[in-house]
Design a protein around this motif. Structure first.
Motif, mmCIF file in Angstrom:
data_model
loop_
_atom_site.group_PDB
_atom_site.id
_atom_site.type_symbol
_atom_site.label_atom_id
_atom_site.label_comp_id
_atom_site.label_asym_id
_atom_site.label_seq_id
_atom_site.Cartn_x
_atom_site.Cartn_y
_atom_site.Cartn_z
ATOM 1 N N LEU A 1 -16.079 -16.216 -21.717
ATOM 2 C CA LEU A 1 -17.150 -17.207 -21.551
ATOM 3 C C LEU A 1 -16.699 -18.576 -22.045
ATOM 4 C CD1 LEU A 1 -20.097 -17.618 -20.676
ATOM 5 C CD2 LEU A 1 -20.780 -17.116 -23.035
ATOM 6 N N LEU A 2 -16.088 -18.600 -23.238
ATOM 7 C CA LEU A 2 -15.585 -19.857 -23.785
ATOM 8 C C LEU A 2 -14.465 -20.415 -22.907
ATOM 9 C CD1 LEU A 2 -15.542 -22.005 -26.007
ATOM 10 C CD2 LEU A 2 -14.005 -20.523 -27.321
ATOM 11 N N SER A 3 -13.623 -19.533 -22.406
ATOM 12 C CA SER A 3 -12.511 -19.968 -21.561
ATOM 13 C C SER A 3 -13.012 -20.663 -20.300
ATOM 14 C CB SER A 3 -11.642 -18.752 -21.192
ATOM 15 O OG SER A 3 -10.511 -19.165 -20.473
ATOM 16 N N ARG A 4 -14.054 -20.108 -19.684
ATOM 17 C CA ARG A 4 -14.601 -20.726 -18.460
ATOM 18 C C ARG A 4 -15.225 -22.083 -18.760
ATOM 19 N NH1 ARG A 4 -16.065 -15.301 -17.175
ATOM 20 N NH2 ARG A 4 -18.185 -15.611 -17.988
ATOM 21 N N ALA A 5 -15.971 -22.161 -19.855
ATOM 22 C CA ALA A 5 -16.587 -23.438 -20.234
ATOM 23 C C ALA A 5 -15.519 -24.482 -20.561
ATOM 24 C CB ALA A 5 -17.506 -23.231 -21.439
ATOM 25 N N TYR A 6 -14.469 -24.035 -21.236
ATOM 26 C CA TYR A 6 -13.363 -24.920 -21.614
ATOM 27 C C TYR A 6 -12.623 -25.427 -20.380
ATOM 28 C CZ TYR A 6 -9.106 -26.338 -24.132
ATOM 29 O OH TYR A 6 -8.040 -27.038 -24.644
ATOM 30 N N ASP A 7 -12.431 -24.551 -19.396
ATOM 31 C CA ASP A 7 -11.780 -24.979 -18.151
ATOM 32 C C ASP A 7 -12.605 -26.054 -17.444
ATOM 33 O OD1 ASP A 7 -9.600 -23.344 -18.449
ATOM 34 O OD2 ASP A 7 -10.288 -21.797 -17.048
ATOM 35 N N THR A 8 -13.899 -25.836 -17.364
ATOM 36 C CA THR A 8 -14.773 -26.823 -16.718
ATOM 37 C C THR A 8 -14.687 -28.166 -17.432
ATOM 38 O OG1 THR A 8 -16.302 -25.103 -15.992
ATOM 39 C CG2 THR A 8 -17.147 -27.355 -16.072
ATOM 40 N N TYR A 9 -14.740 -28.128 -18.753
ATOM 41 C CA TYR A 9 -14.652 -29.363 -19.533
ATOM 42 C C TYR A 9 -13.303 -30.044 -19.321
ATOM 43 C CZ TYR A 9 -14.255 -32.409 -23.592
ATOM 44 O OH TYR A 9 -14.065 -33.493 -24.399
ATOM 45 N N PHE B 1 12.412 -17.689 -37.708
ATOM 46 C CA PHE B 1 11.390 -17.834 -38.746
ATOM 47 C C PHE B 1 10.875 -16.464 -39.179
ATOM 48 C CE2 PHE B 1 11.330 -22.015 -36.795
ATOM 49 C CZ PHE B 1 11.204 -22.853 -37.892
ATOM 50 N N SER B 2 10.481 -16.366 -40.432
ATOM 51 C CA SER B 2 9.934 -15.122 -40.958
ATOM 52 C C SER B 2 8.476 -15.313 -41.360
ATOM 53 C CB SER B 2 10.760 -14.642 -42.167
ATOM 54 O OG SER B 2 10.694 -15.588 -43.220
ATOM 55 N N ARG B 3 7.798 -14.191 -41.580
ATOM 56 C CA ARG B 3 6.389 -14.191 -42.009
ATOM 57 C C ARG B 3 5.530 -15.076 -41.103
ATOM 58 N NH1 ARG B 3 7.405 -15.939 -48.007
ATOM 59 N NH2 ARG B 3 5.135 -16.173 -48.048
ATOM 60 N N CYS B 4 5.769 -14.990 -39.810
ATOM 61 C CA CYS B 4 5.034 -15.822 -38.855
ATOM 62 C C CYS B 4 3.605 -15.298 -38.676
ATOM 63 C CB CYS B 4 5.746 -15.852 -37.505
ATOM 64 S SG CYS B 4 7.383 -16.603 -37.580
ATOM 65 N N GLU B 5 2.668 -16.201 -38.611
ATOM 66 C CA GLU B 5 1.266 -15.852 -38.405
ATOM 67 C C GLU B 5 0.561 -17.037 -37.759
ATOM 68 O OE1 GLU B 5 -0.853 -15.340 -42.130
ATOM 69 O OE2 GLU B 5 0.520 -16.718 -43.145
ATOM 70 N N PHE B 6 -0.633 -16.767 -37.257
ATOM 71 C CA PHE B 6 -1.406 -17.871 -36.676
ATOM 72 C C PHE B 6 -2.863 -17.740 -37.064
ATOM 73 C CE2 PHE B 6 -1.286 -14.631 -33.302
ATOM 74 C CZ PHE B 6 -2.622 -14.519 -32.961
ATOM 75 N N PHE B 7 -3.535 -18.886 -37.054
ATOM 76 C CA PHE B 7 -4.946 -18.988 -37.394
ATOM 77 C C PHE B 7 -5.662 -19.637 -36.213
ATOM 78 C CE2 PHE B 7 -2.200 -19.652 -41.033
ATOM 79 C CZ PHE B 7 -2.676 -18.754 -41.985
ATOM 80 N N ASN B 8 -6.601 -18.911 -35.601
ATOM 81 C CA ASN B 8 -7.377 -19.477 -34.504
ATOM 82 C C ASN B 8 -8.485 -20.370 -35.048
ATOM 83 O OD1 ASN B 8 -6.099 -18.450 -32.205
ATOM 84 N ND2 ASN B 8 -7.168 -16.489 -32.375
ATOM 85 N N MET B 9 -8.714 -21.465 -34.367
ATOM 86 C CA MET B 9 -9.811 -22.365 -34.703
ATOM 87 C C MET B 9 -10.606 -22.678 -33.438
ATOM 88 S SD MET B 9 -7.998 -24.974 -37.429
ATOM 89 C CE MET B 9 -6.399 -25.085 -36.615
ATOM 90 N N THR B 10 -11.891 -22.933 -33.628
ATOM 91 C CA THR B 10 -12.781 -23.253 -32.499
ATOM 92 C C THR B 10 -12.614 -22.215 -31.396
ATOM 93 O OG1 THR B 10 -12.355 -25.577 -33.093
ATOM 94 C CG2 THR B 10 -13.677 -25.196 -31.140
ATOM 95 N N GLY B 11 -12.688 -20.954 -31.781
ATOM 96 C CA GLY B 11 -12.649 -19.871 -30.812
ATOM 97 C C GLY B 11 -11.318 -19.674 -30.119
#
Length: 249
Positions: free
Chosen positions: A176-184, A228-238
């Motif tokens: 749902l967010l992906s579709r809204a984001y594409d439109t924007y 790189f080691s200990r790689c991670e990611f943090f999602n923001m705004t969905g």
């Protein structure tokens, strides 16, 4: 003579040798309105994303920090305050127009002494091995032709134990967010670009370049493959934006 390899410029296929010039044209066009457009495009939320990046960096007084694709200097300004007189901040950007806007803005605001400005390509960073405590690249990696080469270049100049932080648009977590984001992205952004910056095509490229950028897990894997080691990611705004962190062992 061997035929030049193809790469993507947004959704277009172009010769690798042409891409840097095409990207430069985009940022030459938008440099003077870049800050205003950032606030409009994100409703100011880009400041929250950057503040979180600063927090995750764990920058300390005396640190050496490199901000690649540093643009108009939002991260570099804060890093300058945090590293203090004994620290060093380098704002680097491949684009002369963006570097000029960033330098002028920071000098006008009284930032000097521990900030230097370098025009540099992320794929061939002109710094010594094991030099920086922290490297950031915010909303710039997607414009790099050979991301794997750039990541290896960043790894080389980090000190052991140093951190790389990649802040970039990514893949929304929900359909749902992906579709809204594409439109924007494909309807509103080019219109804003035309109204504010007099340039809809550059913001069309922005939307396309985001879709061509690796998703969260793929970029994490690329960082691991670069060393790189200990790689991670943090999602923001969905998941519209993600912050990746990797450590040099």
């Amino acid at each position: 003579m061997s035929e030049d390899k193809q790469t993507h410029f947004g959704y277009q296929q172009v010769e690798e040798s042409e891409k840097a010039g095409l990207v430069a044209g985009v940022f030459d066009s938008v440099a003077d309105s870049y800050d205003v457009m950032n606030d409009l495009m994100s409703a100011g939320i880009h400041r929250v994303w950057k503040r979180f990046t600063i927090e995750v960096s764990a920058v300390r007084p005396g640190h050496r920090v490199l901000d690649i694709a540093g643009g108009t200097g939002d991260l570099a300004a804060k890093f300058s305050e945090l590293v203090g007189a004994d620290g060093e901040v380098v704002l680097a950007d491949i684009n002369d127009s963006m570097l000029r806007v960033g330098r002028d803005k920071l000098l006008d605001r009284g930032y000097h002494g521990n900030i230097s400005y370098v025009q540099a390509d992320a794929q061939t960073l002109p710094f010594p091995d094991n030099h920086f405590d922290i490297i950031t690249i915010a909303f710039g990696l997607r414009n790099v032709t050979h991301k794997d080469v750039a990541l290896q270049s960043m790894l080389r100049i980090l000190k052991p134990g140093g951190r790389l932080l990649v802040l970039e648009f990514s893949k929304p977590e929900s359909q749902l967010l992906s579709r809204a984001y594409d439109t924007y992205s494909f309807k509103v952004l080019p219109m804003l670009g035309k109204l504010v910056a007099g340039d809809s095509e550059s913001y069309q490229y922005l939307a396309e370049s985001i879709r061509m950028h690796p998703d969260q897990e793929t970029l994490k894997q690329m960082m691991e493959e670069a060393g790189f080691s200990r790689c991670e990611f943090f999602n923001m705004t969905g998941g519209i934006v993600a912050l990746h962190r990797g450590i040099k062992a």
